[in-house]
Design a protein around this motif. Structure first.
Motif, short mmCIF file in Angstrom:
data_model
loop_
_atom_site.label_atom_id
_atom_site.label_comp_id
_atom_site.label_asym_id
_atom_site.label_seq_id
_atom_site.Cartn_x
_atom_site.Cartn_y
_atom_site.Cartn_z
N ILE A 140 29.37 43.28 25.32
CA ILE A 140 29.36 42.92 26.74
C ILE A 140 30.74 42.45 27.14
CG2 ILE A 140 28.45 41.36 28.50
CD1 ILE A 140 25.80 41.38 27.08
N ARG A 141 31.25 43.02 28.23
CA ARG A 141 32.55 42.63 28.77
C ARG A 141 32.35 42.12 30.19
NH1 ARG A 141 35.85 42.36 24.56
NH2 ARG A 141 36.16 44.32 23.48
N GLY A 142 33.22 41.23 30.60
CA GLY A 142 33.23 40.76 31.98
C GLY A 142 34.22 41.59 32.78
N VAL A 143 33.77 42.11 33.89
CA VAL A 143 34.63 42.84 34.82
C VAL A 143 34.67 42.00 36.08
CG1 VAL A 143 35.00 45.00 36.05
CG2 VAL A 143 33.84 45.03 33.83
N ARG A 144 35.86 41.57 36.45
CA ARG A 144 35.90 40.66 37.57
C ARG A 144 36.76 41.17 38.70
NH1 ARG A 144 39.24 35.94 34.47
NH2 ARG A 144 41.03 37.22 34.02
N GLN A 202 39.03 44.99 25.80
CA GLN A 202 39.24 44.03 26.89
C GLN A 202 40.42 44.40 27.76
OE1 GLN A 202 39.42 40.01 25.44
NE2 GLN A 202 37.72 39.44 26.75
N GLN A 203 41.51 44.83 27.15
CA GLN A 203 42.71 45.18 27.91
C GLN A 203 42.56 46.46 28.72
OE1 GLN A 203 42.58 44.96 24.56
NE2 GLN A 203 43.53 46.76 23.62
N ASP A 204 41.48 47.21 28.49
CA ASP A 204 41.24 48.45 29.23
C ASP A 204 40.34 48.25 30.45
OD1 ASP A 204 42.84 49.86 27.46
OD2 ASP A 204 41.15 50.31 26.13
N ILE A 205 39.81 47.05 30.60
CA ILE A 205 39.00 46.73 31.78
C ILE A 205 39.94 46.59 32.98
CG2 ILE A 205 37.47 45.03 32.86
CD1 ILE A 205 36.13 46.52 30.54
N ILE A 206 39.54 47.18 34.09
CA ILE A 206 40.35 47.10 35.31
C ILE A 206 39.70 46.09 36.25
CG2 ILE A 206 41.27 48.37 37.28
CD1 ILE A 206 41.12 50.90 35.46
N HIS A 207 40.38 44.97 36.44
CA HIS A 207 39.92 43.94 37.35
C HIS A 207 40.51 44.23 38.73
CE1 HIS A 207 38.49 41.88 33.79
NE2 HIS A 207 39.69 42.04 33.27
N ILE A 208 39.73 43.99 39.78
CA ILE A 208 40.13 44.38 41.13
C ILE A 208 40.25 43.15 42.02
CG2 ILE A 208 39.50 45.74 43.16
CD1 ILE A 208 40.08 47.50 40.71
N TYR A 209 41.38 43.04 42.69
CA TYR A 209 41.62 41.97 43.66
C TYR A 209 42.07 42.61 44.96
CZ TYR A 209 41.02 38.94 39.72
OH TYR A 209 40.47 38.29 38.65
N LEU A 210 41.32 42.35 46.02
CA LEU A 210 41.58 42.97 47.32
C LEU A 210 41.97 41.92 48.36
CD1 LEU A 210 38.47 45.36 47.45
CD2 LEU A 210 40.78 45.90 46.63
N LYS A 211 42.63 42.39 49.39
CA LYS A 211 43.01 41.56 50.54
C LYS A 211 43.81 40.34 50.05
CE LYS A 211 39.00 43.39 52.90
NZ LYS A 211 37.66 43.10 53.39
N ASP A 212 43.53 39.16 50.59
CA ASP A 212 44.30 37.97 50.21
C ASP A 212 44.04 37.53 48.77
OD1 ASP A 212 45.44 37.91 52.73
OD2 ASP A 212 44.11 36.35 53.49
N ALA A 213 43.01 38.06 48.15
CA ALA A 213 42.67 37.68 46.77
C ALA A 213 43.68 38.21 45.76
CB ALA A 213 41.27 38.16 46.41
#
Length: 121
Positions: free
Chosen positions: A2-6, A100-111
């Motif tokens: 199980i991996r966390g995708v944030r 873990q390093q292959d998970i793509i975390h997404i930050y949009l707008k001001d985040a």
């Protein structure tokens, strides 16, 4: 494994439609970038800052019929002085073979200011 995708996004105001639409946009991007299938998702946690209460952002997931049985929980983010306002954060717990390093975390707008070290060009 199980991996966390944030990921995280922001809204411009505490508005029901904007909350749900912004959450949907973020989750769709997380799904697409990480090839996530609902059947592989253990759970989803969604937190919001104290200034968001017009709607549950989890309502966005209910728009995806294949996600019907995925457990989702909304919660309040701790109210830290100076933290990013009007912010929605998502953590998807997914069964995957990705490192873990292959998970793509997404930050949009001001985040995007939250984790510039994880933003991929």
């Amino acid at each position: 494994m199980i991996r966390g995708v944030r990921g995280a996004t922001t809204v411009t105001q505490n508005d029901e439609n904007e909350i749900v639409n912004s959450t949907e946009e973020l989750i769709m991007e997380l799904i697409e970038q990480n090839a996530i299938e609902a059947a592989n998702v253990a759970s989803v946690f969604i937190s919001v800052t104290a200034d968001i209460n017009a709607e549950f952002p989890a309502k966005a997931l209910r728009r995806f019929s294949s996600w019907k049985y995925v457990p989702v929980m909304c919660m309040k983010e701790i109210n830290v002085k100076g933290s990013l306002p009007l912010c929605i954060r998502v953590m998807i717990h997914v069964n995957t073979d990705k490192a873990q390093q292959d998970i793509i975390h997404i930050y949009l707008k001001d985040a995007v200011t939250l984790r510039p070290d994880l933003i991929k060009e």
